[in-house]
Design an enzyme around this catalytic site. Structure first.
Site, PDB file in Angstrom:
ATOM      1  N   CYS A 180       0.811  -1.218   0.000  1.00 59.87           N
ATOM      2  CA  CYS A 180       0.000   0.000   0.000  1.00 59.87           C
ATOM      3  C   CYS A 180       0.845   1.269   0.000  1.00 59.87           C
ATOM      4  O   CYS A 180       0.302   2.370  -0.136  1.00 59.87           O
ATOM      5  CB  CYS A 180      -0.941  -0.008   1.200  1.00 59.87           C
ATOM      6  SG  CYS A 180      -2.275  -1.226   1.033  1.00 59.87           S
ATOM      7  N   ASP A 192     -11.480  -4.270   3.341  1.00 59.63           N
ATOM      8  CA  ASP A 192     -12.381  -3.146   3.090  1.00 59.63           C
ATOM      9  C   ASP A 192     -13.842  -3.520   3.346  1.00 59.63           C
ATOM     10  O   ASP A 192     -14.645  -2.677   3.756  1.00 59.63           O
ATOM     11  CB  ASP A 192     -12.214  -2.624   1.664  1.00 59.63           C
ATOM     12  CG  ASP A 192     -10.957  -1.790   1.487  1.00 59.63           C
ATOM     13  OD1 ASP A 192     -10.440  -1.298   2.501  1.00 59.63           O
ATOM     14  OD2 ASP A 192     -10.507  -1.643   0.343  1.00 59.63           O
ATOM     15  N   HIS A 205      -9.297 -11.224 -13.823  1.00 55.45           N
ATOM     16  CA  HIS A 205      -8.800 -10.570 -15.032  1.00 55.45           C
ATOM     17  C   HIS A 205      -7.289 -10.447 -14.921  1.00 55.45           C
ATOM     18  O   HIS A 205      -6.750 -10.150 -13.839  1.00 55.45           O
ATOM     19  CB  HIS A 205      -9.433  -9.188 -15.193  1.00 55.45           C
ATOM     20  CG  HIS A 205      -9.027  -8.479 -16.449  1.00 55.45           C
ATOM     21  ND1 HIS A 205      -9.415  -8.901 -17.696  1.00 55.45           N
ATOM     22  CD2 HIS A 205      -8.249  -7.389 -16.645  1.00 55.45           C
ATOM     23  CE1 HIS A 205      -8.902  -8.099 -18.621  1.00 55.45           C
ATOM     24  NE2 HIS A 205      -8.187  -7.169 -18.005  1.00 55.45           N
TER      25      HIS A 205
END
Length: 341
Positions: free
Chosen positions: A20, A102, A151
């Site tokens: 992060c 989250d 993806h």
């Protein structure tokens, strides 16, 4: 550099940043988002409960009520980043736990995730990517969350994460704008992940305490917060404790008073700061919060640790929960959003 079977692979050397700490700086991000026009109103049967206005951890949409069924809200988020550790399996576990966090930070439970993978396929063996994905699958299974595909793209820099969808009770969300004066502040994981990860990237030293902290789900902390009646929380990730505390205090129109002596740190964190293993992301975090913070007599190293860019950090909860230290309190709004004592 192309890796061969004889070449030791250090994934962190293939990324300009790590975890992060490679986020877009918060000030720059807010400038961009603030310049965007408001979107068209969504259908009235799926109102947006949490959007971009307060910079919360995920988007939340109220689902149409079913006859006789409980009210439900859909929680949607995505998170991915460059390698934070050299071990591909551990990186996958860390990235998945961070993405799932989250949903927990909103008071929800993850239901399904899809992988997001960028890979330099002509440079790094795809067997390493398999290990990354295997790590993500393990953590998702621990969370009781399906992984339904994903993806991938060919990219000069490896990146991995997940887009996660969860469910929550719309009447029992954990939001960053629901703080009120008089509430204590609890922190569920120690700080120092950023500086230890930066030391790992620079030296190859492995810090088991950091890996164990990053792969730990915030599921139990979220459950404990809801059980305690909390309605305000956020997770502590790339903007550091000070950055996320500022966002929470600003959104709730309160001031957060932080007891610096009560903040927990991982073993080796202070030594890593002393020895200079501080990321550019951490220094940008500190620069961003400085105008909103009364630092008092807090020393320079402690300021850096409080702004340290965490990866898969803990929950910051406005309330007391078992096993988590109380590190401060919310008070009526003053000249600063954060005050250090």
């Amino acid at each position: 550099m192309t890796v061969t079977p004889e070449t030791p692979v250090r994934l962190t050397q293939f990324a300009h940043g790590g975890g992060c700490a490679c986020k877009i700086p918060p000030g720059e991000l807010e400038d961009v988002l603030g310049s965007l026009a408001a979107p068209l109103a969504p259908p009235t049967d799926t109102p947006l409960l949490v959007g971009t206005a307060t910079g919360d951890d995920a988007a939340v949409v109220a689902l149409p009520a079913s006859e006789g069924g409980p009210a439900q809200a859909l929680v949607s988020t995505a998170d991915f980043f460059t390698p934070v550790v050299d071990d591909p399996f551990d990186w996958g576990r860390i990235a998945a736990a961070n993405a799932l966090s989250d949903v927990y930070a909103m008071g929800g439970r993850p239901v399904v995730a899809v992988n997001l993978l960028a890979w330099p396929r002509e440079v790094l063996p795809f067997e390493l990517a398999r290990e990354v994905l295997r790590g993500g699958l393990e953590i998702a299974a621990e969370a009781g969350c399906h992984v339904g595909g994903g993806h991938s793209v060919d990219d000069p820099e490896p990146k991995y994460g997940m887009a996660v969808t969860g469910l929550a009770d719309p009447a029992r969300l954990l939001r960053n704008d629901a703080g009120r004066p008089g509430l204590p502040l609890s922190l569920t994981k120690p700080l120092g992940l950023g500086v230890l990860n930066n030391r790992h990237k620079a030296t190859g030293e492995r810090f088991e305490q950091a890996v164990a902290t990053m792969v730990a789900l915030n599921r139990d902390a979220a459950r404990a917060a809801l059980a305690a009646g909390a309605s305000c929380a956020t997770d502590v990730t790339g903007f550091g404790l000070l950055g996320h505390l500022h966002k929470l205090a600003r959104a709730s129109n309160v001031t957060a008073v932080l007891d610096t002596a009560a903040v927990p740190y991982l073993d080796g964190a202070r030594e890593a700061v002393r020895d200079g293993y501080v990321s550019g992301g951490t220094r940008r975090n500190l620069d961003w919060v400085a105008p909103f913070t009364d630092f008092g007599a807090t020393d320079a190293d402690t300021r850096l640790l409080l702004a340290d860019a965490q990866t898969s950090g803990g929950l910051l909860v406005a309330g007391e929960i078992p096993g988590a230290p109380v590190i401060g309190e919310l008070v009526p709004r003053g000249p600063h959003s954060v005050v250090l004592r």
